[in-house]
Design a protein around this motif. Structure first.
Motif, PDB file in Angstrom:
ATOM      1  N   UNK A 104       0.920  -0.798  -0.040  1.00  0.00           N
ATOM      2  CA  UNK A 104       0.373  -0.003   0.239  1.00  0.00           C
ATOM      3  C   UNK A 104       1.046   1.500  -0.412  1.00  0.00           C
ATOM      4  N   UNK A 105       0.059   2.554  -0.887  1.00  0.00           N
ATOM      5  CA  UNK A 105       0.852   3.697  -0.302  1.00  0.00           C
ATOM      6  C   UNK A 105       0.697   4.416   0.635  1.00  0.00           C
ATOM      7  N   UNK A 106       0.944   4.680   1.598  1.00  0.00           N
ATOM      8  CA  UNK A 106       0.471   5.190   2.521  1.00  0.00           C
ATOM      9  C   UNK A 106       1.243   6.963   2.923  1.00  0.00           C
ATOM     10  N   UNK A 107       0.023   7.889   2.550  1.00  0.00           N
ATOM     11  CA  UNK A 107       0.610   9.144   2.824  1.00  0.00           C
ATOM     12  C   UNK A 107      -0.541  10.222   4.265  1.00  0.00           C
ATOM     13  N   UNK A 108       0.318  10.286   4.981  1.00  0.00           N
ATOM     14  CA  UNK A 108       0.156  11.116   6.755  1.00  0.00           C
ATOM     15  C   UNK A 108       0.302  12.662   6.089  1.00  0.00           C
ATOM     16  N   UNK A 109      -0.901  12.714   6.341  1.00  0.00           N
ATOM     17  CA  UNK A 109      -0.301  14.916   6.059  1.00  0.00           C
ATOM     18  C   UNK A 109      -0.946  15.265   7.403  1.00  0.00           C
ATOM     19  N   UNK A 110       0.045  16.346   8.163  1.00  0.00           N
ATOM     20  CA  UNK A 110       0.354  16.502   8.731  1.00  0.00           C
ATOM     21  C   UNK A 110      -0.078  17.873   9.125  1.00  0.00           C
ATOM     22  N   UNK A 111       0.600  18.485   8.404  1.00  0.00           N
ATOM     23  CA  UNK A 111       0.505  20.715   8.743  1.00  0.00           C
ATOM     24  C   UNK A 111       0.733  21.060   7.890  1.00  0.00           C
ATOM     25  N   UNK A 112       0.409  22.601   7.443  1.00  0.00           N
ATOM     26  CA  UNK A 112       0.977  23.006   6.777  1.00  0.00           C
ATOM     27  C   UNK A 112       1.247  24.849   7.527  1.00  0.00           C
ATOM     28  N   UNK A 113       1.867  25.134   6.167  1.00  0.00           N
ATOM     29  CA  UNK A 113       2.396  26.754   7.032  1.00  0.00           C
ATOM     30  C   UNK A 113       2.723  27.939   5.536  1.00  0.00           C
ATOM     31  N   UNK A 114       1.977  28.937   5.653  1.00  0.00           N
ATOM     32  CA  UNK A 114       2.613  30.092   5.286  1.00  0.00           C
ATOM     33  C   UNK A 114       1.395  29.663   4.123  1.00  0.00           C
ATOM     34  N   UNK A 115       0.746  29.968   3.666  1.00  0.00           N
ATOM     35  CA  UNK A 115      -0.148  29.288   3.166  1.00  0.00           C
ATOM     36  C   UNK A 115      -0.587  30.801   2.282  1.00  0.00           C
ATOM     37  N   UNK A 116      -0.460  30.919   0.702  1.00  0.00           N
ATOM     38  CA  UNK A 116      -1.566  31.808   0.156  1.00  0.00           C
ATOM     39  C   UNK A 116      -2.540  32.351   0.932  1.00  0.00           C
ATOM     40  N   UNK A 117      -3.259  33.884   0.996  1.00  0.00           N
ATOM     41  CA  UNK A 117      -4.318  33.738   1.267  1.00  0.00           C
ATOM     42  C   UNK A 117      -5.018  34.264   0.352  1.00  0.00           C
ATOM     43  N   UNK A 118      -6.993  33.518   0.093  1.00  0.00           N
ATOM     44  CA  UNK A 118      -7.077  33.572  -0.872  1.00  0.00           C
ATOM     45  C   UNK A 118      -8.899  34.672  -0.605  1.00  0.00           C
ATOM     46  N   UNK A 119      -9.278  34.528   1.012  1.00  0.00           N
ATOM     47  CA  UNK A 119     -10.025  34.583   0.919  1.00  0.00           C
ATOM     48  C   UNK A 119     -10.616  36.238   1.801  1.00  0.00           C
ATOM     49  N   UNK A 120     -11.359  36.879   1.716  1.00  0.00           N
ATOM     50  CA  UNK A 120     -11.495  38.482   2.458  1.00  0.00           C
ATOM     51  C   UNK A 120     -10.911  38.747   3.400  1.00  0.00           C
ATOM     52  N   UNK A 121     -10.960  37.829   4.788  1.00  0.00           N
ATOM     53  CA  UNK A 121     -10.846  37.865   5.537  1.00  0.00           C
ATOM     54  C   UNK A 121      -9.797  37.261   6.241  1.00  0.00           C
ATOM     55  N   UNK A 122      -8.318  37.701   4.970  1.00  0.00           N
ATOM     56  CA  UNK A 122      -7.197  37.463   5.108  1.00  0.00           C
ATOM     57  C   UNK A 122      -6.180  36.238   5.123  1.00  0.00           C
ATOM     58  N   UNK A 123      -7.205  35.549   5.108  1.00  0.00           N
ATOM     59  CA  UNK A 123      -7.159  33.883   5.457  1.00  0.00           C
ATOM     60  C   UNK A 123      -7.229  33.364   3.952  1.00  0.00           C
TER      61      UNK A 123
END
Length: 750
Positions: free
Chosen positions: A78-97
């Motif tokens: 099997x191919x296993x992928x663990x997604x932990x977290x991310x940082x400094x993503x682009x801000x796409x919404x009007x609320x700045x996030x």
């Protein structure tokens, strides 16, 4: 980069243009569309790049923390992928996030994480598994990050692509991966919006402990102290003749700062004067080229005389900006202008414009020259002593009566042409103004700078013929020449008390590092309804503390002692609903960690404040490795939604990211490292030039094998070889330490 010493700061540029944009991100892979250009950034890139329309799928930034591996037996892999977290993503919404989620695709199957609302620092900790298909035509596992939207289509935030065949060999990959843009769409508008000439350089220097640079520094100091006497091949000459024009400016700054720290800058410049004069036969060409002598003297004035420059030029520059008068002397550039009251408009004639402009420029020039000629005692003693040596050396080289003006012009060629005039033309670049001038003010400053240049050229007939339309200023320029000569004689007339000042150690640290108005944010209430108010105060940063007051002249109160600062970082726009906010994390009187939020008026001001704070706090103990770019509101952080207020930050701190400016404190180890790196790059050229310039017999060649009696270039080559070996060892060690730290952070987060 971890090391035993310090890391220099990378220079990063963020150019953007309306309608078109050249993407410049903090990650190399996002800077340029061509991988070869990415690699060139370490050496520097200088060239034309096409502007293109903004594609939302290319507005990518940030990193994602993943673990991907192949598990199971050969029968059921099997191919296993663990997604932990991310940082400094682009801000796409009007609320700045953004509202990010992750989509993992393999062999036409898709699995998705949950959506994390309003966060650019999301944390998932979710695991996905796929049956490994050996016959699959697509051998890729694609991890995409998307911004979820309720009513419109989801926004693409970036992706990471893994080659499954390669993964079979290594079995497992884990770490922080840069998010990449989607390059599947063809670009049809390439070059339609024009091009931008860009010079970019990213630098990350490993600085070793001082002891390793001592042989190099001692050798350079010995060369300067020995002067130009009885030297078959002078080391400084060898360096000058093998350094390219593009690198000479930077090398000059490094050498000047190094010798300032060693107390030998006057002797270093005097040596350059002698070497330059030896190869100059025509006085008209003296210091007119971009030789190491010219560049070093120019850099010396900027490094040691910036505060003096501000005191001299600021009143005149401010007057031009405040009056905003239209000034033009060139008949080919005069614009028609209406004057008079609303009922009696008339067009001002060309002659009237030129006459009025001449009078105004005469007034500006007269005031400026008056300020300059009264400033001899204000000029730093080390600059005065250097000019005294220059005046003497040129007088000795050209003693004829017909060349009496040459020694004055030698000084004004630096003081007026390379120091005062550039600052008048571009006051923002010399920190005299916060913003660039508008078109009319810029033209006025240019004409004033030309007039100062004519004074510096001692009003030669060539300058009068070249721009005959400057004639209205002729009388003022001629008076200025006489004033300038008298000023130079006062400048180089050093009294006994001035000689004592020369014995004092050189320091470039100004009493005030940075000052200006900022908005301080304070919480009005606590709990889930937390809101913020802001108050405008005047802040002043010194090498002891960050202080504040109501106005520049009010009594200042201590705000944060520098020794208590643990980090200075940006804040997400959504945290307060406003831009350009920074946070200063520090320990309070009770020893507890506290955070102050300050808003700047623009992104440039924000960068300058962060840079200044990081420089003065660079040697503080207990600096943080991570921080939260959001604010703790209610019961969680707005950036990553963690509920532990005192927990590990979700983003890494950036202590080393600073701007290199003329008023930076002296750092002899950094300057020695930069000089070493330059000399290492031109080592082979120096060897060839050394052979070419040397006329050595067998006995001298034999004698050069003894390091104590060898020629300076031979000793230099050995020192460079030794330093290079030390660097290789430290790079290996720092890489191992960085990997250990990364593993430690991963363990804490999981």
């Amino acid at each position: 980069m971890m090391s035993l010493g310090k890391c220099a700061s990378p220079k990063v540029f963020w150019p953007s243009i309306q309608k078109g944009r050249l993407h410049c991100r903090s990650h190399l892979a996002h800077w340029f569309p061509h991988p070869s250009l990415t690699m060139l950034l370490f050496l520097g890139y200088n060239g034309w790049l096409n502007l293109t329309e903004i594609d939302p799928d290319e507005e990518v930034q940030g990193e994602i923390h993943l673990q991907i591996e192949i598990i199971g037996s050969s029968a059921a892999r099997k191919l296993r992928c663990v997604v932990f977290d991310a940082r400094d993503l682009a801000r796409k919404d009007r609320n700045g996030a953004s509202d990010p989620f992750v989509r993992v695709r393999y062999n036409s199957k898709i699995q998705e994480t949950s959506v994390i609302k309003k966060s650019c620092y999301p944390r998932w900790n979710e695991t996905f598994e796929f049956d490994l298909d050996e016959s699959a035509t697509e051998k890729l596992c694609i991890v995409e990050v998307w911004d979820w939207d309720l009513v419109s289509r989801n926004d693409f935030l970036g992706k990471v692509v893994f080659n499954v065949q390669r993964l079979k060999a290594v079995q497992r990959e884990e770490g922080w991966f840069l998010l990449r843009p989607d390059k599947s769409k063809p670009r049809l508008d390439e070059g339609n919006l024009g091009s931008l000439h860009l010079q970019v350089q990213l630098r990350d220097e490993m600085v070793l402990p001082s002891i390793h640079y001592q042989p190099l520094v001692q050798l350079l100091c010995q060369e300067v102290k020995a002067g130009a006497k009885n030297k078959k091949v002078h080391l400084i000459t060898l360096i000058d003749e093998t350094t390219t024009a593009e690198c000479r400016q930077e090398l000059a700054v490094n050498l000047v700062k190094l010798f300032l720290g060693q107390g030998l800058v006057k002797e270093f410049l005097d040596l350059l004067f002698k070497l330059e004069l030896e190869r100059t036969s025509e006085p008209n060409t003296l210091f007119r080229s971009n030789s190491l002598a010219s560049k070093s003297m120019e850099s010396f004035l900027k490094v040691a005389g910036m505060q003096y420059l501000h005191r001299i030029l600021r009143p005149s520059i401010n007057r031009v900006f405040e009056e905003k008068r239209y000034i033009e002397l060139d008949p080919n550039k005069v614009e028609s202008k209406e004057i008079g009251c609303s009922s009696l408009h008339r067009i001002q004639s060309e002659s009237e414009v030129i006459q009025q402009s001449g009078q105004l420029l005469q007034s500006y020039l007269t005031d400026l020259l008056s300020t300059i000629t009264k400033s001899a005692k204000m000029c730093p003693a080390v600059i005065r002593a250097t000019f005294q040596l220059l005046f003497k050396r040129v007088g000795e080289r050209f003693p004829e009566e017909k060349d009496q003006n040459v020694k004055f012009i030698a000084i004004t060629s630096f003081l007026c042409l390379r120091f005062f005039s550039p600052a008048i033309m571009s006051p923002k670049l010399f920190h005299l103004r916060e913003k660039h001038a508008d078109a009319h003010t810029s033209r006025t400053l240019l004409l004033l700078a030309k007039a100062v240049q004519n004074v510096g050229n001692m009003d030669t007939s060539i300058s009068r013929t070249k721009e005959a339309w400057m004639a209205p200023l002729q009388a003022t320029v001629q008076r200025g020449v006489a004033q300038m000569k008298q000023f130079i004689l006062q400048l180089i007339d050093i009294e006994e008390k001035d000689e004592l000042d020369l014995q004092k150690p050189i320091s470039l640290q100004p009493q005030v590092v940075k000052e200006g108005y900022l908005f301080i944010h304070k919480a009005r209430s606590k709990g889930p309804l937390l809101s913020f108010a802001f108050k405008k105060l005047y802040f002043s940063l010194t090498h002891e503390a960050l202080t504040c007051a109501k106005t520049p002249n009010s009594k200042k109160s201590s705000f944060v002692p520098l020794t208590s600062i643990r980090a200075a970082e940006k804040v997400e726009e959504k945290s307060f609903g406003i831009s350009h906010v920074m946070q200063i994390i520090h320990t309070n009187d009770a020893g507890q960690e506290d955070t102050a939020y300050l808003q700047c008026k623009c992104v440039n001001e924000l960068s300058q404040w962060l840079s200044a704070l990081r420089k003065v706090c660079g040697n503080n103990a207990g600096m943080l490795c991570s921080y939260h770019p959001g604010v703790f509101r209610g019961d969680k952080w707005s950036c990553c939604h963690q509920k532990d207020k005192a927990g590990l930050g979700c983003d890494k701190t950036r202590h080393g990211v600073t701007l290199r400016e003329w008023n930076d404190p002296l750092d002899p180890d950094l300057e020695a490292q930069l000089i070493f790196r330059h000399l290492l790059a031109i080592q082979e050229l120096m060897r060839e030039k050394y052979v070419e310039l040397s006329v050595l017999d067998k006995s001298e060649n034999h004698q050069s094998e003894d390091p104590e009696n060898a020629d300076s270039p031979i000793r230099l080559f050995q020192i460079l070889h030794d330093l290079e070996e030390i660097h290789h060892k430290e790079v290996s060690r720092s890489t191992d330490m960085a990997q250990q730290n990364q593993n430690y952070l991963v363990e804490l987060q999981t």
